[in-house]
Design a protein around this motif. Structure first.
Motif, short mmCIF file in Angstrom:
data_model
loop_
_atom_site.label_atom_id
_atom_site.label_comp_id
_atom_site.label_asym_id
_atom_site.label_seq_id
_atom_site.Cartn_x
_atom_site.Cartn_y
_atom_site.Cartn_z
N UNK A 93 0.74 -1.03 0.04
CA UNK A 93 -0.10 0.07 0.06
C UNK A 93 0.88 1.08 -0.05
N UNK A 94 1.99 1.25 0.81
CA UNK A 94 2.60 2.48 0.97
C UNK A 94 3.50 2.55 -0.46
N UNK A 95 3.76 1.43 -1.17
CA UNK A 95 4.54 1.62 -2.57
C UNK A 95 3.64 2.34 -3.62
N UNK A 96 2.23 2.10 -3.27
CA UNK A 96 1.28 2.60 -4.28
C UNK A 96 0.72 3.85 -3.76
N UNK A 97 1.43 4.54 -2.72
CA UNK A 97 1.25 5.78 -2.08
C UNK A 97 -0.25 5.88 -1.73
N UNK A 98 -0.86 4.64 -0.98
CA UNK A 98 -2.11 4.65 -0.48
C UNK A 98 -1.96 4.95 0.81
N UNK A 99 -1.84 6.24 1.25
CA UNK A 99 -1.66 6.29 2.77
C UNK A 99 -2.63 5.53 3.94
N UNK A 100 -4.26 5.82 3.28
CA UNK A 100 -5.14 5.09 4.25
C UNK A 100 -4.97 3.73 4.41
N UNK A 101 -4.78 2.96 3.31
CA UNK A 101 -4.46 1.74 3.58
C UNK A 101 -3.12 0.99 4.31
N UNK A 102 -2.15 2.15 3.99
CA UNK A 102 -0.70 2.03 4.81
C UNK A 102 -1.28 1.82 5.98
N UNK A 103 -1.85 2.87 6.62
CA UNK A 103 -2.15 3.29 7.91
C UNK A 103 -2.85 2.06 8.55
N UNK A 104 -3.80 1.69 7.88
CA UNK A 104 -4.99 0.56 8.04
C UNK A 104 -4.06 -0.74 8.55
N UNK A 105 -3.16 -1.17 7.57
CA UNK A 105 -2.36 -2.28 7.80
C UNK A 105 -1.40 -2.31 8.64
N UNK A 106 -0.88 -1.09 8.83
CA UNK A 106 0.10 -1.08 9.90
C UNK A 106 -0.54 -1.10 11.28
N UNK A 107 -1.66 -0.45 11.33
CA UNK A 107 -2.38 -0.59 12.59
C UNK A 107 -2.82 -2.06 12.79
N UNK A 108 -3.08 -2.67 11.67
CA UNK A 108 -3.66 -4.31 11.91
C UNK A 108 -2.63 -5.11 12.58
N UNK A 109 -1.34 -4.74 11.87
CA UNK A 109 -0.03 -5.38 12.12
C UNK A 109 0.31 -5.31 13.54
N UNK A 110 0.10 -3.96 14.01
CA UNK A 110 0.41 -3.63 15.37
C UNK A 110 -0.49 -4.36 16.18
N UNK A 111 -1.82 -4.41 15.82
CA UNK A 111 -2.76 -5.01 16.89
C UNK A 111 -2.25 -6.67 17.12
N UNK A 112 -1.86 -7.22 15.71
CA UNK A 112 -1.84 -8.82 15.92
C UNK A 112 -0.46 -8.99 16.83
N UNK A 113 0.31 -8.04 16.54
CA UNK A 113 1.69 -8.14 17.70
C UNK A 113 1.41 -7.92 18.93
N UNK A 114 0.45 -7.04 19.21
CA UNK A 114 0.14 -6.81 20.61
C UNK A 114 -0.70 -8.04 21.07
N UNK A 115 -1.66 -8.70 20.22
CA UNK A 115 -2.33 -9.92 20.85
C UNK A 115 -1.09 -11.07 21.12
N UNK A 116 -0.29 -11.23 20.21
CA UNK A 116 0.82 -12.20 20.48
C UNK A 116 1.32 -11.75 21.80
N UNK A 117 1.88 -10.51 22.01
CA UNK A 117 2.56 -10.32 23.24
C UNK A 117 1.60 -10.72 24.39
N UNK A 118 0.28 -10.31 24.29
CA UNK A 118 -0.62 -10.52 25.16
C UNK A 118 -0.71 -12.01 25.42
N UNK A 119 -0.76 -12.65 24.46
CA UNK A 119 -0.79 -14.28 24.74
C UNK A 119 0.55 -14.70 25.51
N UNK A 120 1.41 -13.95 25.24
CA UNK A 120 2.88 -14.25 25.75
C UNK A 120 2.94 -13.89 27.43
#
Lengths: 212, 665
Positions: free
Chosen positions: A98-125
């Protein structure tokens, strides 16, 4: 330098060589300084995890009778949280494209989802650590427990740092404060994130799946 | 992420175009003179000088510790130091010399000269460079405050666990040592990443890897060694900290731990570390010998490849430090052979240096003497090293003064003589003044005589069986005749004071030369590499225009034309350094923007010792330090690339136009 000024039409080409110290645009390898630095840093991280994994492998069998890996592991639970972490690599890739397509909205979206999944993993730990602790497996219970908590703890800290990096990137895109090439910054965060994921595959296999 | 240096926004846009209000509190400092210009600088040359000055200060500290050790051992049953203090003294002597003198001294030369040698304006990440320097300073101060806070570390620089765990060393000394080394480790790691990226990415147009000055090459290999060695000791230090502060049992044999874990982790770091200490000096003498022999370096590619080979093989020999620890015959045999193998690339270098001297027009300047001194003294250390590679003889020599003799010939006769060659060779480039040759020669000969008197007898003392790390020796075991411990210990102690005076002569020389001598000529040695294609000392932007490189030894080829035929060289001088400089000035690049200084590197680094004191004294300090670190990262990532023109005050006379522009902003 002269060549760049004559042939290139891009405005960046003019400050190609060393008007400032950074050489941000033209480098001897064509790779940007930031990207090269990230690769080199990850190379050194391999040795960090190498040392931690070696310590764990040395001590994996050294535990008191009832609190060995077989007694405490909940493989289905950890498999699920590993799956969450691996999926975050997928969303990270989506953020980079998304960032390479210069699509800021989707970049932000997927970065946030990635951060959420990462947090979920840490919470699991955190949940996993608490459960183990309740079952009597403290940090100093045995050599096995010390090296287990040290290894997975270091990995957890790396994931947490990655989450902070992801959220900071989202914030900076939102405020339009990212210097230089936005797609590259996202890609750099992605490199780090994939590295942390790959290390987890190794840890999950060596620590959880191979019987001691 | 905040630590990744931002690329220059658009350097062609005048900085003033950025509205001041955008940055508010995040202005950058602009001091170009005074102490603030040093505190906030991100100029690689200033940082190089700061590394050098601090390293030389710690050289004196480490030297003082050594003299106390030798004073204690001058006679039997010495009473100057207690057993406790003696343990602290030899631990801190080694720690100081390895981590606080030789490594930062190499960082000093690397920081100053690598960008100049590759024709770059700066390093790749100037602010990270400054951050690294402050990590080194704060880490060094942190370690040494332990002297005042209950006693320094006393486990030897190798800090063998479980000897270094709480029951055997209950004071805080080892905690200070471990945490302090973690902080200086950040300096090494960031420095390594920075220099590798700089060398790989920022070479001047035309400078292929095989046209790169040999010093830069050796620094590149060193930085790769650091990059991979530092994380390993980081792990070891964390495990030690968990053991000492949080009751883990990683090294407690009674809890079932493996007593060799620490030794493996430490020496997987520690053996490459030996090459981290010596390779920069190899690089320096490879620059110095050709210049004063008036010949190119003999077999340049061989010197490069042997340096890289040392970098690789250095990882496969760590267990030769552990021959006496019961590894088993196969491991011992393997590491014995690999250790002998690493003598080959080192021998290649010695041969190349000797062949460089062969048939050259030798000039015995002080720098040249130190370089030749390295060849001779290092070879002595190398030969006694081979006797350690042979496992059976090593078992006899290990933990005796024979080992002490060996590694001092290698480290003092190698690393430190090389550093002094570099100091004399590059002093005019760094400070614009020549050091006095007469004092320099006194300096050299006192040091050579002193070091041989100090470390030479240690071979004999060691073969007689005097163990190292013992705070006294007794008449009862003194031996007689040639192996008389009393005689050789006294000689060694006298030698150490001769060596100490020899080192002090360097500082006398610096003081006198700067008072008496006028400015140095532009090219005092008829040098060969690119760092001499600029003023002494260089301007802030290094070069008036970025050079285009055509040859190895490019500066030499700019001065001399080869009129020989059929492969025979016949060099004639076609230009002087002054003429070349005039051309550079006439064609100066009109549009150079360097990033401004920054407050944040020193603030960020300061958070680390605060956290470290927290680990030792009060856990509340840890979040306090973390807040400092986070705030600094925030400021770091938000400050602009350069200060706005309006921040410069007062305007320089030729800056009038800029001031006018600033008024509109």
């Amino acid at each position: 330098m002269a060549d760049a000024a004559v042939t290139d039409t891009a405005p960046e080409a003019h400050d190609a060589h060393g008007h400032d110290g950074h050489g941000a645009h033209v480098t001897s390898t064509g790779l940007s300084n930031n990207k090269l630095a990230m690769w080199i840093f990850l190379g050194s991280e391999c040795l960090l995890f190498g040392g931690l994994i070696s310590t764990y492998m040395l001590y994996r069998g050294r535990h008191s009778e009832n609190l060995g890996p077989d007694q405490v592991w909940d493989i289905p639970f950890t498999s699920a949280s590993s799956f969450v972490l691996l999926m975050s690599s997928l969303t990270m890739v989506l953020a980079v494209t998304a960032a390479q397509r210069k699509d800021d909205r989707n970049t932000r979206l997927w970065l946030t989802v990635t951060a959420l999944l990462g947090s979920l993993f840490v919470a699991g730990q955190v949940y996993e650590f608490t459960t183990f602790y309740r079952e009597g497996l403290g940090f100093t219970t045995s050599l096995f427990s010390s090296s287990f908590y040290t290894l997975t703890g270091f990995h957890g800290v790396h994931v947490s740092v990655g989450v902070i990096m992801l959220l900071a990137t989202v914030g900076m895109i939102l405020k339009n404060r990212i210097p230089g090439d936005k797609a590259e910054v996202v890609e750099l965060v992605g490199l780090y994130w994939h590295f942390v994921d790959i290390v987890w595959i190794l840890i999950f296999t060596l620590v959880y799946l191979i019987p001691a | 992420m905040a630590l990744i240096e931002r690329p220059a926004p658009d350097t062609l846009t005048p900085a003033v175009a950025t509205p001041e209000s955008t940055y508010g509190a995040f202005r950058r400092p602009v001091h170009s003179t005074g102490w603030k210009s040093w505190l906030f600088t991100i100029d690689h040359k200033k940082l190089g000088i700061m590394y050098g000055v601090s390293a030389l200060f710690f050289f004196l500290v480490g030297g003082l510790e050594a003299l106390l050790i030798r004073a204690q051992l001058a006679g039997p049953e010495g009473t100057i130091l207690s057993a406790d203090k003696y343990n602290q003294m030899f631990t801190m002597h080694a720690t100081t010399m390895v981590f606080l003198f030789v490594m930062p001294m190499a960082a000093a030369f690397a920081n100053y000269f690598v960008p100049l040698q590759i024709g770059a304006r700066d390093v790749a990440f100037p602010r990270i460079n400054a951050f690294g320097f402050w990590c080194f300073i704060f880490g060094a101060i942190f370690i040494n405050t332990s002297w005042l806070l209950g006693g320094a570390a006393d486990g030897g620089w190798f800090m063998y666990a479980p000897n270094s765990s709480v029951p055997f060393s209950p004071t805080n000394g080892i905690d200070f040592w471990g945490l302090g080394l973690q902080i200086t480790g950040i300096a090494s790691l960031t420095g390594a990443i920075n220099l590798i990226v700089t060398v790989i990415n920022m070479r001047a147009p035309g400078m292929s890897l095989m046209k790169m000055p040999i010093f830069t090459w050796m620094i590149l290999v060193t930085q790769f060694l650091l990059l991979f060695a530092i994380p390993v000791i980081t792990v070891a230090l964390f495990l030690l900290m968990f053991q000492r502060s949080f009751d883990a049992t990683f090294f407690s044999v009674e809890a079932g731990a493996d007593p060799l874990l620490w030794q493996h982790l430490f020496w997987i770091f520690g053996h490459p570390e030996v090459y981290i200490l010596i390779l920069p000096s190899f690089g320096i003498v490879s620059e110095v010998l050709p210049v004063f022999s008036k010949k190119p370096l003999f077999g340049y590619p061989l010197v490069v490849f042997s340096g890289a080979a040392i970098g690789f093989v250095g990882w496969g020999v760590w267990a030769h430090h552990m021959f006496a620890s019961g590894l088993g015959p196969i491991s011992v045999a393997v590491f014995s052979v690999s250790t002998m193998a690493i003598a080959i690339p080192t021998g290649v270098k010695i041969v190349n240096w000797t062949m460089t001297l062969w048939g050259g027009k030798l000039r015995f300047t002080t720098a040249m003497l130190f370089a030749i001194g390295l060849i001779v003294q290092f070879t002595v250390g190398g030969l006694s090293g081979v006797t350690h590679a042979v496992a059976p003889s090593d078992t006899q020599q290990t933990d005796t003064y024979y080992i002490v003799a060996h590694f001092h010939y290698v480290l003092f006769g190698g690393a430190i003589l090389g550093i002094f060659a570099g100091l004399y060779y590059w002093w005019p480039k760094m400070f614009g003044k020549l050091l006095d040759e007469k004092w320099g020669k006194w300096n050299f000969w006192m040091m050579i005589v002193g070091m041989n008197l100090t470390f030479g007898p240690m071979h004999i003392i060691g073969l007689q069986g005097q163990p190292r790390r013992m705070y006294v020796w007794t008449e009862a075991r003194a031996g007689s005749g040639f192996f008389d411990l009393g005689f050789w210990n006294l000689i060694s102690s006298i030698g150490s004071f001769v060596l100490g005076i020899g080192v002090l002569l360097f500082f006398v020389n610096v003081f006198l030369s700067h008072r008496r001598h006028g400015p140095a000529p532009l090219d005092p040695w008829d040098a060969r590499a690119l760092e001499w294609l600029t003023t002494n000392p260089p301007k802030e932007h290094n070069f008036d225009r970025v050079p285009t490189v055509g040859h190895l030894d490019d500066f030499f080829h700019r001065k001399y034309e080869d009129r020989g035929e059929d492969g025979h060289h016949d060099f004639h001088q076609v230009a002087t350094a002054e003429e070349l400089m005039a051309v550079e000035e006439a064609n100066a690049d009109p549009d150079i923007h360097l990033p401004s200084p920054s407050y944040w590197p020193i603030v960020l680094a300061f958070g680390l010792p605060v956290m470290a004191y927290g680990v030792i004294y009060n856990f509340l300090l840890i979040p306090a330090g973390a807040v400092i670190v986070l705030l600094a990262m925030f400021g770091w990532s938000l400050e602009p690339h350069t200060a706005t023109e309006a921040d410069y005050d007062p305007p320089t006379p030729e800056g009038g136009a800029e001031l006018e522009v600033a008024d509109h902003g």
